[in-house]
Design an enzyme around this catalytic site. Structure first.
Site, mmCIF file in Angstrom:
data_model
loop_
_atom_site.group_PDB
_atom_site.id
_atom_site.type_symbol
_atom_site.label_atom_id
_atom_site.label_comp_id
_atom_site.label_asym_id
_atom_site.label_seq_id
_atom_site.Cartn_x
_atom_site.Cartn_y
_atom_site.Cartn_z
ATOM 1 N N HIS A 71 -8.067 -5.252 -2.492
ATOM 2 C CA HIS A 71 -7.788 -4.285 -0.845
ATOM 3 C C HIS A 71 -8.539 -3.714 -0.828
ATOM 4 C CE1 HIS A 71 -3.595 -7.090 -1.452
ATOM 5 N NE2 HIS A 71 -4.742 -8.572 -1.107
ATOM 6 N N CYS A 87 -17.724 2.795 7.931
ATOM 7 C CA CYS A 87 -17.914 2.904 10.007
ATOM 8 C C CYS A 87 -17.629 1.512 9.850
ATOM 9 C CB CYS A 87 -19.585 3.497 10.061
ATOM 10 S SG CYS A 87 -19.691 3.490 11.720
ATOM 11 N N SER A 111 4.307 -7.487 -8.580
ATOM 12 C CA SER A 111 3.709 -8.020 -7.167
ATOM 13 C C SER A 111 4.718 -9.389 -6.709
ATOM 14 C CB SER A 111 2.914 -8.759 -7.141
ATOM 15 O OG SER A 111 2.206 -9.425 -6.369
#
Length: 297
Positions: free
Chosen positions: A135, A143, A235
């Site tokens: 992730h 940008c 998780s």
């Protein structure tokens, strides 16, 4: 010398809801070729809350979504104010015993790789190498216009200059580094643009509602194909980004082992789920295998 057992997948109807038996985890690590998949629960002992555990941040906090971030200047102002403040606390987090154990397993040659759903960089700080950040990472900024990357520290300096004296007290810090602030606390916080093109800056993390880059997913799939077994640490596997690798491993007949105190969406595919705190559990496994964990911080 431990024997190197042959591990096999067990049908879910034969599994207990949770166990304290660490032997299957120790056995998998003694065989080697273990691929680690870690989630937010691994970092809770470092003071970073998880999303879905007891008292998890989702009980009080709605994470920023990609559509909201890209569509609304006010949403970006709110995000960057909260993230800028949260980073001060988030950046002080240090690896815990669980991170150090994973790094020790890697140094010992027991692991084939590490995939983490976390964005905190604590695996690397503990000494793990070649970590795939599924992730992304809060250490980088991208940008959305020109695609340029820059260090988060550089952005933090620019935000400090644009917002002198900004120091509200946050109610809590979340797994994505976002601090809980009210709209009044956010106030007229100033967001700075890309230094190269003036475009919109975004942390190099996968927001909710945003897809993991396909090339990264395929790289992780290849790691699963090459692994002897999959060890899931902390998780809930609620979202598909991590669950797909559990399904892939189980579908290929590879043992899936889970260490998580609460039930997970991957339990039906797992050889076992160990319902113990991660730091003590992984440290105990390292002790069983004679692997020194050390105290790197």
């Amino acid at each position: 010398m431990r024997m190197r057992p042959t591990l096999s997948w067990v049908p879910p109807e034969d599994l207990p809801p949770g166990t304290t038996d660490l032997e299957p985890v120790a056995d998998a690590l003694s065989v080697g070729g273990v691929l680690v998949l870690s989630g937010a629960g691994l970092s809770t002992e470092s003071g970073i809350p998880d999303y879905r555990g007891k008292g998890g941040s989702l009980t009080r906090h709605t994470p920023m979504t990609y559509p909201d971030f890209t569509a609304s200047a006010q949403a970006r102002r709110r995000y960057w104010a909260r993230s800028h403040l949260g980073l001060r606390t988030f950046g002080r987090a240090r690896p815990n015993a669980g991170h150090r154990a994973v790094a020790a397993f890697g140094r010992h040659g027991a692991l084939s790789g590490v995939i983490t759903q976390n964005v905190d960089g604590l695996h690397q700080a503990a000494g793990s190498e070649h970590v795939v950040e599924l992730h992304g990472s809060l250490d980088r900024v991208v940008c959305l216009s020109c695609g340029a990357y820059s260090p988060r520290g550089e952005l933090a300096r620019r935000l400090e200059e644009a917002n002198p004296g900004f120091a509200p007290v946050a109610a809590a810090i979340n797994p994505d580094g976002d601090a809980d602030l009210t709209d009044d606390q956010v106030g007229d916080f100033r967001v700075v643009p890309c230094a190269q093109c003036g475009g919109v800056l975004k942390p190099d993390v996968v927001f909710f509602g945003e897809a993991v880059p396909p090339a990264r997913v395929e790289h992780c799939r290849e790691l699963v194909r090459e692994a002897a077994s999959l060890l899931v640490l902390g998780s809930s596997l609620t979202v598909m980004s991590g669950l797909r690798f559990v399904r892939q491993a189980a579908g290929a007949g590879k043992p899936v082992l889970i260490v998580n105190q609460d039930p997970t969406r991957g339990d039906p595919h797992a050889l076992t789920r160990v319902a113990l705190p991660l730091g003590p559990a992984l440290t105990a496994v390292a002790g069983q295998l004679g692997i020194p964990v050390g105290d790197r911080t």
